[in-house]
Design an enzyme around this catalytic site. Sequence first.
Site, mmCIF file in Angstrom:
data_model
loop_
_atom_site.group_PDB
_atom_site.id
_atom_site.type_symbol
_atom_site.label_atom_id
_atom_site.label_comp_id
_atom_site.label_asym_id
_atom_site.label_seq_id
_atom_site.Cartn_x
_atom_site.Cartn_y
_atom_site.Cartn_z
ATOM 1 N N HIS A 72 -40.746 2.184 9.002
ATOM 2 C CA HIS A 72 -40.449 2.926 10.227
ATOM 3 C C HIS A 72 -39.392 3.998 9.970
ATOM 4 O O HIS A 72 -38.587 3.899 9.033
ATOM 5 C CB HIS A 72 -39.992 1.971 11.318
ATOM 6 C CG HIS A 72 -41.078 1.069 11.810
ATOM 7 N ND1 HIS A 72 -40.943 0.281 12.922
ATOM 8 C CD2 HIS A 72 -42.339 0.849 11.351
ATOM 9 C CE1 HIS A 72 -42.060 -0.400 13.131
ATOM 10 N NE2 HIS A 72 -42.925 -0.072 12.181
ATOM 11 N N GLU A 74 -36.659 4.774 11.503
ATOM 12 C CA GLU A 74 -35.265 4.315 11.566
ATOM 13 C C GLU A 74 -34.833 3.704 10.237
ATOM 14 O O GLU A 74 -33.745 3.991 9.731
ATOM 15 C CB GLU A 74 -35.092 3.251 12.668
ATOM 16 C CG GLU A 74 -35.499 3.702 14.045
ATOM 17 C CD GLU A 74 -36.941 3.381 14.411
ATOM 18 O OE1 GLU A 74 -37.203 3.166 15.603
ATOM 19 O OE2 GLU A 74 -37.820 3.343 13.511
#
Length: 142
Positions: A72, A74
């Site tokens: 992901h 993040e």
Amino acid sequence: MPSQLELDKVYMTQALNFATLSKSKRKAVGAVLVTQKGVVLPGVNGSAKGTSNDLEFEDEAGNLVTKPTTIHAELNCILKAAKEGVSVEGSTLYVTLSPCEACAAMLIQAAVKEVVYLEDYRCSKGLTLLQDFGIFVRQFKL
């Protein structure tokens, strides 16, 4: 000195621009992590270096499903910081899609202080977890 709104626009625009680099068919996500010292660390949802850029597969019903090996946006920001030896404690994350629960837990562990997101993820558990741990969360409207 730029206002907070001006900074938010700049950083969220950067996150949107990085999202264009994602090869995801379902949802391209971009993020930038801004440290207390002003270091900007980008991230997109993608695959591990040297592996296939196919981030999804089709299930039996023909629906696209994200592969468990997809990293992901993040986490890619945090990994970039670790690779470059940059502390993210007290930083602000700008992300085009609100974090999932797993990413929220990782952001808590990394001591990120604020998450600014553009769109809601289909599950709000990540936002709830962040708020439960005192991380300031806000949705940004362009």
